[in-house]
Every structure is written in structure tokens, then in C-alpha cells.
Motif scaffolding. Structure first.
Motif, short mmCIF file in Angstrom:
data_model
loop_
_atom_site.label_atom_id
_atom_site.label_comp_id
_atom_site.label_asym_id
_atom_site.label_seq_id
_atom_site.Cartn_x
_atom_site.Cartn_y
_atom_site.Cartn_z
N GLU A 1 0.77 -1.37 -0.11
CA GLU A 1 0.18 -0.18 0.03
C GLU A 1 0.86 1.23 -0.18
OE1 GLU A 1 -4.01 -1.79 2.40
OE2 GLU A 1 -2.29 -0.67 3.46
N LYS B 1 -8.35 -8.09 0.06
CA LYS B 1 -7.07 -7.37 -0.47
C LYS B 1 -6.01 -8.56 -0.91
CE LYS B 1 -6.76 -2.68 -0.07
NZ LYS B 1 -6.17 -1.48 0.56
N GLU C 1 -6.84 -10.05 -3.69
CA GLU C 1 -6.79 -8.94 -5.12
C GLU C 1 -5.42 -9.02 -5.69
OE1 GLU C 1 -9.00 -5.39 -3.91
OE2 GLU C 1 -7.84 -4.55 -5.49
#
Ligand code: BTN
Length: 327
Positions: free
Chosen positions: A160, A265, A268
Motif C-alpha cells: 500500500e 485485499k 486481489e
């Protein structure tokens, strides 16, 4: 002391005299002068005038507390930041300090590792001064069997942070490698201290290939740097702070709810789902296809023999992609 002196230099737009700094910090002029000398050795461009004092002209990309702390939005991660110009391994040193009661959130950084450690007793080698070598101490109150989730939370936090700074599609090669355009840019090594039923602490080691311009021929097929992939030279302190900021937020969630809130996430961004892989650990080796990551963060594999297995650790090579196939 040098971090405090640096703060004074940074906060004054013009010259600031050694006398003012020494009075404010309640230390001797010599001690201020020594700090200025240390800062200059680290690459700070500081103008000294016998009449006017000191003026900060330029800051280098160094990873000392005085550079990183102003960029942190955390409440305890990075409260203590220790920097070494050179050290064997930040993980080994922080493990030592953790045994002597270093506090949760202590961060260690260096510009050069002489015995950098990778997973599975491999070496971690990266060019000095251009890359990030960082370790972070945490003391989560969780049972040891849940600790493996931390690696995935760290991986997601690094991803991130990088995603917010670079225009690159990053993926996670479960559980601990960050991949940019098919090649590894970051590796994570979590080391734990505890007993079978009691976790004392975890030292999280993060190595990010950052501003290195070239990669050694032997690993060129599987490793890269952020600079090579993006063309950008982002200051390392910005990346370090961004990782720590993301991590504290995610770690708080992890402590409260476990790995489950991260699974969406993690799927993903997975570099492995739907890939044919070879998995090996100390006991066995098998091939199959990764079909999912379950709610506990285990990797679900359908073996070539049709058996469904859940995996929590091991070495994984993606078949059919040069990058992770053993040569
Ligand atoms: C891996 O991919 O095998 C994990 C690599 C981890 C490297 C980092 S660099 C900072 C910290 N100190 C070490 O000795 N290793 C970790």
C-alpha cells in the motif's frame, strides 16, 4: 543529540547561532559543534559562519531519526529510531535489543548490511546507501500460531505504501515478497521469540530494493528495484515513513480482528492465485495450482494429484514463469 540539533537547523529559515542552540538544549557549545560535525559527515550541507552561526542548505537522503520522525503519523511505531551507518544485520541487532526489553515500535535502519539475512537461511544482498534495510519490533499479545499473519499484514502495508508513491501495479507473492512487473522488489523476514504457547516478540525485517540502478546478472531474471521499474528516485525516508504509517494502522486492525479483514485485499493483490506452482518445505515438495487464500490466510493448493491442501509456509516457485523457476 544530532537529531535535536538538526531540528533547530531545519526550523530556522536563516542562520542560527551555536550559542542559541546550546542554550535552548542546555548543552555545551562543543557538544553542538560535534553534532554539526556528525551531520556534515552524514552528508548534510551546513554553512558555518563564525559571526552568524549555522545554516542548513541541503539534506541528504539519510535514514536518521531526525529525517523520518517528521514524516510519521504513528502513535508508537517509530517512537524509537536507531540508525547505523553499517551493521551485520538489522534483524540480528534488533533481536538482541528486544531480548534486553527494547520497546514495541522500535525501528532500526542501516545504510549497509554486511551479513544481511533472507528467508530460509539465505543471504540478503543489496547495494549500500541506495536501498532500504529496516527492522521493526512488535510485541503482539497473540498466540504464536497466529503470528504468521503478521508477515502478510506487513506485505500488504509495504504494498500500500509503494502503491501510494509509484505508478506501478505491485503484487504479493505470498506470503512475503513484493513483486513489481514480475520481479521481486522487496523481501520480508519475520523472526519470532517465544515458547510453544507464548509469543514474546517479533522482529520484522524489510528489505526494499529502492534506488539501485542495476541488478547483478545472477539475479537479474528475478529481482529489480523501484528505480529501475519506475524511473523515479524517491527519497528512502519517504518510503520508510509511508511503510511505518501504513503498518501501524493495519497492525491495530490485525490485533483486534486478526487476518480476516485483510483477506479480500490479499487475494486481489496475490501474484499466486491461479498459478501453477512448486511448493517445497523442509519435509516435502509438490506441485499444483493455487486456488485461493482462506479466511485464516492459508494458501489453498490443488495438487497435481487432485488433493486440496492448505499451506502456511514454504518456498514457492511459479511454474512457467522464468522469474521463480529454479535454473
Ligand atoms: C527474503 O526475501 O528472503 C527476506 C529478506 C529480508 C531482508 C531484510 S533487510 C533488513 C532486515 N535485516 C536482515 O538481515 N534482513 C532483513
Amino acid at each position: 543529540m544530532k537529531n535535536k540539533v538538526l531540528n533547530y537547523l531545519r526550523n530556522s529559515n536563516d542562520y542560527i547561532s551555536g550559542e542559541v542552540i546550546s542554550n535552548e538544549l542546555n548543552v555545551s557549545r562543543t557538544s553542538v559543534w560535534k553534532s554539526i560535525k556528525k551531520l556534515k559527515e552524514l552528508g548534510y550541507n551546513i554553512e558555518s559562519s563564525s559571526k552568524k552561526g549555522y545554516k542548513l542548505l541541503e539534506c541528504p537522503d539519510v535514514l536518521i531519526e531526525g529525517e523520518i520522525k517528521p514524516l510519521l503519523t504513528t502513535s508508537y511505531i517509530g517512537n524509537e529510531i536507531i540508525y547505523y551507518n553499517e551493521i551485520e544485520s538489522t534483524n540480528s541487532k534488533l533481536m538482541e535489543l528486544a531480548k534486553k526489553n527494547a520497546t514495541e515500535g522500535t525501528v532500526m535502519l542501516t545504510d549497509k548490511q554486511t551479513k544481511g539475512k533472507g528467508r530460509l537461511e539465505r543471504e540478503w544482498i543489496a547495494e549500500e546507501r541506495k536501498n532500504i534495510f529496516m527492522s521493526l519490533l512488535i510485541r503482539p499479545k497473540i498466540p504464536p500460531y497466529k503470528a504468521s499473519g503478521i508477515t502478510q499484514v506487513v506485505a500488504l502495508s509495504v504494498l500500500e505504501a509503494l502503491e501510494s508513491l509509484y505508478n506501478i501495479k505491485f503484487t504479493i507473492k505470498w506470503p512475503n515478497d513484493i513483486i513489481a512487473n514480475g520481479k521481486k522488489v522487496c523481501g520480508i523476514l519475520c523472526e519470532m521469540d517465544g515458547e510453544l504457547d507464548k509469543l514474546n516478540f517479533i522482529v520484522i525485517g524489510i528489505g526494499i530494493n529502492t534506488n539501485q540502478n542495476t541488478i547483478d546478472n545472477e539475479i537479474k531474471h528475478k529481482a529489480t528495484s523501484l528505480k529501475i521499474e519506475s524511473g523515479l528516485s524517491i527519497e528512502r525516508k519517504v518510503i520508510v515513513a509511508s511503510v511505518l504509517n501504513r503498518f501501524e494502522e493495519n497492525y491495530e486492525t490485525f490485533k483486534e480482528y486478526g487476518i480476516t479483514p485483510f483477506i479480500k485485499k490479499l487475494k486481489e493483490y496475490s501474484a499466486l492465485i491461479n498459478k501453477n506452482v512448486k511448493i517445497s518445505n523442509s519435509f516435502k515438495e509438490f506441485t499444483g495450482k493455487i486456488i485461493d487464500i482462506d479466511d485464516e490466510g492459508y494458501l489453498i493448493v490443488k495438487t497435481n494429484e487432485g488433493e486440496i491442501k492448505s499451506i502456511i509456509g514454504g518456498d514457492i516457485s511459479i511454474r512457467g514463469e522464468d522469474s521463480y523457476l529454479p535454473k
